[in-house]
Design a protein around this motif. Structure first.
Motif, short mmCIF file in Angstrom:
data_model
loop_
_atom_site.label_atom_id
_atom_site.label_comp_id
_atom_site.label_asym_id
_atom_site.label_seq_id
_atom_site.Cartn_x
_atom_site.Cartn_y
_atom_site.Cartn_z
N ASP A 76 -25.24 -41.78 5.56
CA ASP A 76 -25.40 -41.16 6.88
C ASP A 76 -24.32 -41.66 7.85
O ASP A 76 -23.84 -40.90 8.71
N THR A 77 -23.97 -42.93 7.73
CA THR A 77 -22.95 -43.50 8.61
C THR A 77 -21.58 -42.88 8.31
O THR A 77 -20.83 -42.53 9.24
N TYR A 121 -21.03 -40.03 7.10
CA TYR A 121 -21.12 -38.62 7.55
C TYR A 121 -20.63 -38.50 9.00
O TYR A 121 -19.72 -37.73 9.31
N SER A 122 -21.24 -39.29 9.88
CA SER A 122 -20.85 -39.16 11.29
C SER A 122 -19.48 -39.76 11.55
O SER A 122 -18.71 -39.27 12.39
N LYS A 123 -19.14 -40.81 10.80
CA LYS A 123 -17.80 -41.39 10.94
C LYS A 123 -16.72 -40.35 10.60
O LYS A 123 -15.68 -40.28 11.26
N PHE A 141 -16.86 -37.20 11.05
CA PHE A 141 -16.72 -36.31 12.21
C PHE A 141 -16.00 -37.02 13.35
O PHE A 141 -15.17 -36.43 14.03
N GLU A 142 -16.33 -38.30 13.56
CA GLU A 142 -15.63 -39.06 14.61
C GLU A 142 -14.13 -39.11 14.33
O GLU A 142 -13.30 -38.88 15.22
#
Lengths: 348, 348
Positions: free
Chosen positions: A134-135, A137-139, A141-142
């Motif tokens: 999950d981390t 995943y958002s990383k 996008f960041e």
């Protein structure tokens, strides 16, 4: 050109960029607190990987910008409108997404090993592995927001990244669903493969085009290049599982047959009237002898199913290379063609 | 104003928007093939929920634009630069993220029930629940790209969404980490709460400001409003776990104490020299009597720990309301203040 020479060129192109990509991963996804979380998130990325998808991204940028390969700083790459773009960040973002999908897939399939090391949920635990994925995943996008591209292009890249991730999830769901279905059409199988595997190659090739401000037809051509060669790659994987001798494959061949996994080969064989479910007896790969696999493979070969899969992969590869004709004729474009060839000629 | 009147106003504001939000969720996250995946992904969203975060987003837009609440179509809401913005899509995106975190949290904590129905990994299976969460994750990003905001604002919203998700993961990792640590400082606890819970309130309040093109100080003020009230909300949750009688709470009170979960209350008590680990005996909530909990709560009350947590929550609430003074004085702003009050005065 011979397939050995192609392979050599591809492996050299990948090797020349691997360290740059690895350094960029360290920069864009540093070990930060809470450290156990980021250790788990970085674990698989640190364990290796060819970096084929990042290489596709970097070559796509070079082909579009029509620059000599490796002549330009990937962190400040000239966009067509004159801005400087961090195409390396895009390449890292896609590799991070790939790593997230592997971590969660290994939990879902309860696979113990990945890249020769214990899967993240084995090296840590399932909870940490879910959260590490999950981390990432958002990383991803960041990281993709930090390319320095014009906002409309940056947003376009984010849109493609998001829809790519959705399609990967859909592909994984279809793959699971097909295991319990008795009749899957070859088109449905190819659609699943496109979702599960090919879209990430499509995004790897097309996102640099979006970021650099290329025309829509170039973006689309690169996307389809990735889709076609990604599909060919997966079909070739299925062929290799049956045709490469076990000691070369690093695992006993025929595992797909034993696990009743549908592939283009089994679906074609079914259409030829072969009783695919009766080809091998046994639930686990250890229960099935090499001889039994030999007989099954011979049967699949006799009805033309293996050649059908090979030919489908070859056709997709030729189509993928034709897609690139919208690009300037340069060395980077040639390397992208080589990669497409390599994906279906690689031995294992 | 009495807290009953505040609660009534908040519940009315939420109720007035709930159907609009639910319809928008159906539109932006439709049941699509593969259907089992999307059924699982939509399952928890369909099971209910107050829609407090979407309401915060919609009210923030109304407060910034200085329009009468519910007078404007949320799907084409006037930005400060004159464009039409789909603020409802942003509200849906954040609710979808919230749902994804609950699905994965329930797997990690192995919680069986959520919103009165079986958790997704119980209603389906763990594999499907992981994948359903992953699908919601990318869908939330897809939905957020469709607000129609100017590209720089759209990209800004995506950036905040991504960093919010990263922080939620970090908060969850810290929460797990604290379970095995003997000394956690109250500041560290508040930092964990901020990551795990408050950032999503912050994003819910601030993202509409970004999309509408508000000044940076307005964006920051709304973000901090969400952070402060989200922290207060979590602290109040911890207070309620100890102070509300079990039949009203819907579960036996004191579960945090039994499970050795650190809260601001236990951390304060430790600083006062209380042997928190010895307060109740037993590993499972069923092994501990109401009387034992009563004695433990009385001890925590006597050393001022419960009042300390209450006061911290109240201070954060007052601070959160002061943040809103940068906004025009209007009904929507008043409702945001009411929500901040409600989060710490709600009975259970």
């Amino acid at each position: 050109m011979s397939s050995e020479a192609t392979e050599e060129r591809v492996l050299a192109a990948v090797a020349e960029r691997r360290e740059l990509v690895n350094d960029a991963i360290d920069e864009d996804l540093p070990l930060a607190p809470p450290e156990r979380l980021y250790e788990a998130a970085r674990y698989l990325l640190k364990a290796g990987g060819k970096r084929l998808r990042p290489t596709v991204s970097l070559l796509a940028a070079e082909a579009i910008a029509d620059v000599e390969p490796l002549s330009t700083d990937y962190r400040s790459f000239p966009a067509l409108e004159g801005d400087d773009i961090d195409v390396m960040a895009a390449a890292v973002s896609l590799e991070v997404i790939q790593s997230f999908t592997l971590i969660h897939d290994d939990i879902m399939d309860d696979d113990d090993l990945r890249r020769g090391v214990p899967a993240v949920h084995k090296a840590y635990d399932t909870e940490t592995a879910i959260l590490a994925g999950d981390t990432l995943y958002s990383k991803a996008f960041e990281i993709m927001t930090e390319t320095g591209a014009r906002p409309e292009n940056g947003l376009g890249a984010m849109r493609m990244l998001a829809s790519t991730c959705t399609q990967i999830c859909e592909g994984q769901a279809l793959d699971v669903q097909f295991e319990s279905e008795t009749e899957v059409l070859p088109e449905e199988y190819l659609d699943m493969v496109e979702h599960k595997t090919a879209v990430l190659y499509g995004a790897a090739a097309a996102i640099p085009a979006i970021l650099l401000g290329a025309d829509d037809d170039v973006v689309e051509a690169l996307y389809n290049y990735g889709i076609d060669s990604g599909r060919a790659f997966q079909i070739q994987d299925d062929v290799l599982d049956l045709t490469v001798l076990s000691d070369k494959l690093g695992k006993q061949r025929g595992s797909d047959l034993v696990e009743d996994k549908e592939t283009l080969i089994t679906l074609h064989a079914r259409q030829q009237g072969v009783d695919v479910d009766g080809l091998v007896d046994g639930e686990r790969i250890e229960d099935v002898s090499e001889d039994e696999i030999d007989v099954a493979v011979e049967r699949l070969r006799a009805v033309g199913s293996i050649e059908y899969a090979r030919q489908t992969a070859r056709d997709l590869t030729e189509q993928s290379k034709r897609r690139l004709e919208v690009l300037p004729d340069n060395e980077a474009r040639q390397l992208l063609c080589d990669i497409a060839d390599y994906l279906v000629t690689r031995g294992y």
